[in-house]
Design an enzyme around this catalytic site. Structure first.
Site, PDB file in Angstrom:
ATOM      1  N   GLY A  92       0.809  -1.226   0.000  1.00  0.00           N
ATOM      2  CA  GLY A  92       0.000   0.000   0.000  1.00  0.00           C
ATOM      3  C   GLY A  92       0.834   1.263   0.000  1.00  0.00           C
ATOM      4  O   GLY A  92       0.401   2.307   0.476  1.00  0.00           O
ATOM      5  N   GLY A  94       2.722   2.304  -2.898  1.00  0.00           N
ATOM      6  CA  GLY A  94       3.039   2.776  -4.249  1.00  0.00           C
ATOM      7  C   GLY A  94       4.362   2.220  -4.748  1.00  0.00           C
ATOM      8  O   GLY A  94       4.927   2.725  -5.714  1.00  0.00           O
ATOM      9  N   LEU A  95       4.871   1.154  -4.110  1.00  0.00           N
ATOM     10  CA  LEU A  95       6.145   0.571  -4.553  1.00  0.00           C
ATOM     11  C   LEU A  95       5.935  -0.752  -5.300  1.00  0.00           C
ATOM     12  O   LEU A  95       6.867  -1.525  -5.480  1.00  0.00           O
ATOM     13  CB  LEU A  95       7.091   0.385  -3.360  1.00  0.00           C
ATOM     14  N   ALA A 100       4.824  -7.262  -7.671  1.00  0.00           N
ATOM     15  CA  ALA A 100       6.039  -8.056  -7.410  1.00  0.00           C
ATOM     16  C   ALA A 100       5.654  -9.445  -6.895  1.00  0.00           C
ATOM     17  O   ALA A 100       6.278 -10.446  -7.266  1.00  0.00           O
ATOM     18  CB  ALA A 100       6.927  -7.328  -6.409  1.00  0.00           C
ATOM     19  N   ASP A 141       3.107  -1.707 -13.438  1.00  0.00           N
ATOM     20  CA  ASP A 141       3.794  -2.296 -12.282  1.00  0.00           C
ATOM     21  C   ASP A 141       4.331  -3.682 -12.616  1.00  0.00           C
ATOM     22  O   ASP A 141       5.494  -3.988 -12.354  1.00  0.00           O
ATOM     23  CB  ASP A 141       2.834  -2.428 -11.081  1.00  0.00           C
TER      24      ASP A 141
HETATM   25  O1  PMV Z   1       0.474   0.343  -7.659  1.00  0.00           O
HETATM   26  P1  PMV Z   1       0.776   1.773  -7.421  1.00  0.00           P
HETATM   27  O2  PMV Z   1       0.119   2.340  -6.237  1.00  0.00           O
HETATM   28  O3  PMV Z   1       2.247   2.009  -7.519  1.00  0.00           O
HETATM   29  O4  PMV Z   1       0.153   2.609  -8.643  1.00  0.00           O
HETATM   30  C1  PMV Z   1       0.341   2.234  -9.959  1.00  0.00           C
HETATM   31  C2  PMV Z   1       0.294   3.385 -10.884  1.00  0.00           C
HETATM   32  C3  PMV Z   1      -1.070   3.895 -11.331  1.00  0.00           C
HETATM   33  O5  PMV Z   1      -0.793   4.616 -12.527  1.00  0.00           O
HETATM   34  C4  PMV Z   1      -1.645   4.836 -10.306  1.00  0.00           C
HETATM   35  C5  PMV Z   1      -2.076   2.780 -11.609  1.00  0.00           C
HETATM   36  C6  PMV Z   1      -1.776   1.949 -12.845  1.00  0.00           C
HETATM   37  O6  PMV Z   1      -2.348   0.846 -12.938  1.00  0.00           O
HETATM   38  O7  PMV Z   1      -1.009   2.372 -13.709  1.00  0.00           O
END
Ligand code: PMV
Length: 310
Positions: A92, A94-95, A100, A141
């Protein structure tokens, strides 16, 4: 059967989060921190997660169980498997923790079920896992988690590797506020529906930040990279994605001489990143940020692994 192994990297988004959900490119970098998986044939399928003391069956009412079930369903073999994950990333934040986990699990399952896949294919395949967590994931991600290094990602397209001229000395700091990517992505989606023109202008501006950021990274122009990060942060705050704590962290970083600072990932909490001239400078900046953060570490993005953590 020998133990099968997998690894998924955590990530930061250098430029372009949120707009990437709506079709513009984003630039992301893999972290040395991430998730390792070990998989063994078993009597029933289970997934256990360290250090969260979770031990789940694919039928359990838990997001990780549902993601595991969705990924298992993509294999032809029904041989039950026990997957053990070791997570060294905060969730939670944003990493890219969920991606992963998915990439690490997929690599281990590929080995168990003898499926050949390239790293880029594995990144795309793991989207079934990410759907459970994100609802409407762009795929950035899982793409960078599987590919490693720095990638330029555009939804639905093969990620393009980017070779930085120099590694990017960064401080990563957690605001201490947790946020739900799924809810925040939906909030931006509602803004886009309501105020199409304003939000489209922000996305267009973010796209040019991303493309200029790519050039600056390739040419090793750290000052420009920093200025573009700060510009991206302004555009993200215009979409109501920043918080007071993130702003305080950005000011603390800039006060200590950071070249630029921005939130990374979904925002509305989670982590932010600050760019330094070199690793020593990053450690100085980190000191100024520590009083305002729940966690900080210094890393050189674009090469493998964090150089230091605290
Ligand atoms: O998973 P997070 O919280 O690092 O966010 C991913 C990036 C966003 O652009 C906000 C969502 C996405 O699916 O691209």
């Amino acid at each position: 059967m020998d133990t099968a192994r997998g690894r998924g990297a955590g990530k930061i988004i250098l430029f372009g989060e949120h707009a990437v959900v709506h079709g513009t490119p984003a630039l992301a970098a893999a972290l040395g921190l991430g998730v390792s998986a070990e998989a063994n044939a078993a009597d029933t399928s289970r997934i256990s997660i360290e250090p969260w003391s979770l031990d789940l069956s694919p039928d359990d009412d838990h997001a990780i169980a549902r993601a595991f079930a969705a990924l298992l369903a993509t294999y032809e073999s029904a041989q039950p498997v026990h997957v053990h994950l070791k997570v060294d990333l905060p969730g939670g934040a944003g990493l890219g923790c969920s991606a992963a986990m998915g990439v690490a699990t997929c690599e281990a399952l590929d080995a168990v079920y003898q499926v050949e896949r390239s790293r880029l294919e594995r990144g795309a395949h793991t989207l079934v896992w990410e759907h459970v967590f994100h609802g409407n994931p762009s795929g950035v991600d899982n793409a960078v988690s599987a590919a490693g290094g720095v990638v330029l990602f555009r939804r639905g397209q093969t990620p393009e590797p980017v070779v930085p001229r120099h590694a990017l000395p960064l401080v990563i700091a957690h605001s201490g506020e947790s946020s739900s990517t799924k809810e925040i992505v939906a909030m931006v989606g509602r803004q886009y529906e309501r105020e199409r023109e304003r939000v489209q202008q922000a996305f267009d501006a973010i796209e040019s930040v991303v493309m200029n950021g790519k050039l600056a990274i390739e040419q090793g122009e750290l000052k420009s990279v920093g200025q573009l990060m700060t510009m991206n942060q302004l555009l993200l705050s215009g979409l109501m994605l920043s918080t007071e704590r993130i702003e305080t962290l950005c000011r603390a970083a800039e006060g200590a001489g950071a070249l630029g600072a921005k939130l990374t990932g979904a925002g509305a909490g989670g982590c932010m990143i600050a760019l330094a001239e070199d690793i020593e400078h990053a450690r100085e900046i980190e000191k100024a940020m520590v009083p305002h953060a729940s966690m900080t570490f210094v890393t050189a993005a674009g090469i493998s692994g964090p150089t230091e953590s605290s």
